[in-house]
Motif scaffolding. Structure first.
Motif, short mmCIF file in Angstrom:
data_model
loop_
_atom_site.label_atom_id
_atom_site.label_comp_id
_atom_site.label_asym_id
_atom_site.label_seq_id
_atom_site.Cartn_x
_atom_site.Cartn_y
_atom_site.Cartn_z
N GLY A 55 34.02 41.29 31.88
CA GLY A 55 33.61 40.00 32.40
C GLY A 55 34.54 39.49 33.48
N VAL A 56 33.99 38.65 34.34
CA VAL A 56 34.77 37.87 35.30
C VAL A 56 34.29 36.43 35.16
CG1 VAL A 56 35.26 39.77 36.89
CG2 VAL A 56 33.23 38.41 37.23
N CYS A 108 39.58 34.57 35.10
CA CYS A 108 40.08 35.84 34.56
C CYS A 108 39.04 36.95 34.58
CB CYS A 108 40.63 35.66 33.15
SG CYS A 108 39.42 35.45 31.86
N LYS A 109 39.59 38.16 34.48
CA LYS A 109 38.81 39.38 34.33
C LYS A 109 39.17 39.96 32.97
CE LYS A 109 39.33 40.70 39.20
NZ LYS A 109 39.72 41.81 40.10
N LYS A 123 42.00 31.32 27.52
CA LYS A 123 42.90 32.16 26.71
C LYS A 123 42.09 33.34 26.19
CE LYS A 123 46.49 31.67 24.92
NZ LYS A 123 47.63 32.51 25.27
N VAL A 124 42.72 34.52 26.24
CA VAL A 124 42.12 35.74 25.73
C VAL A 124 42.88 36.15 24.49
CG1 VAL A 124 41.64 38.17 26.25
CG2 VAL A 124 41.38 36.44 28.04
N PRO A 127 37.41 46.32 28.15
CA PRO A 127 37.89 46.93 26.91
C PRO A 127 39.38 47.25 27.01
CG PRO A 127 35.78 47.89 27.53
CD PRO A 127 36.23 47.02 28.69
N GLY A 128 40.15 46.60 26.16
CA GLY A 128 41.58 46.84 26.11
C GLY A 128 42.46 45.98 26.99
N GLY A 129 41.88 45.02 27.75
CA GLY A 129 42.77 44.24 28.60
C GLY A 129 42.15 43.05 29.28
N SER A 130 43.04 42.33 29.99
CA SER A 130 42.63 41.17 30.78
C SER A 130 43.70 40.89 31.82
CB SER A 130 42.46 39.95 29.87
OG SER A 130 43.70 39.55 29.31
#
Length: 122
Positions: free
Chosen positions: A116-117, A26-27, A15-16, A30-33
Motif C-alpha cells: 500500500g501507499v 507511508c508505503k 503507525k505501522v 510484506p515485511g516492511g514499511s
C-alpha cells in the motif's frame, strides 16, 4: 512474510505495527514499511501518484496494491499509473485513505501479499 497492519491513522500521522517510526505518508509491503517522500518523484496532489512512487512496493512480490488518496481524496491517481500497475500483473484498489487502510488491513490479516501507499492528510 506477511504484510504489516496499519496500527493507527489520524490526520498527518500513521503507525505501522512492529515499526517504531510514525509516518505522515507511508508505503507498506510484506515485511516492511517506510515513509513515502513525494519530493523523491516530484509528486503533488495533481497530477498525482507517479509510477516511480510505486516501483519499490511493486518489487516486493505483491499481488494487490491499495492506494489511499487522502482524507478528502485530494491526491489524484492518473489512469497511466493504474495501467502501469496492472501491466505488472498486480490488482490495484484506489480509495479514500481511511477506507484504504481498512481494506489493506483486512487483506493483510487474511495473509494476502498486499502492499500500500497512503496519503494521510488532504
Amino acid at each position: 512474510m506477511s504484510s504489516p497492519e496499519i496500527a493507527s491513522l489520524s490526520w498527518g500521522h500513521m503507525k505501522v505495527k512492529g515499526c517504531s517510526s510514525s509516518y505522515k505518508d507511508c508505503k507498506v509491503w510484506p515485511g516492511g514499511s517506510q515513509a513515502w517522500d513525494w519530493r523523491e518523484t516530484g509528486t503533488n496532489h495533481y497530477p498525482g501518484v507517479q509510477p516511480a512512487d510505486l516501483e519499490e512496493v511493486l518489487k516486493k512480490g505483491i499481488t494487490l496494491l491499495v492506494i489511499g488518496r487522502g482524507m478528502s481524496e485530494a491526491l489524484q491517481v492518473p489512469a497511466s499509473t493504474l495501467d502501469f500497475v496492472t501491466h505488472r500483473g498486480v490488482e490495484v484498489r484506489v480509495l479514500q485513505t481511511e477506507k484504504a487502510v481498512a481494506e489493506y488491513n483486512k487483506l493483510a490479516v487474511q495473509g494476502a501479499k498486499v502492499g500500500g501507499v497512503f496519503h494521510s492528510t488532504c
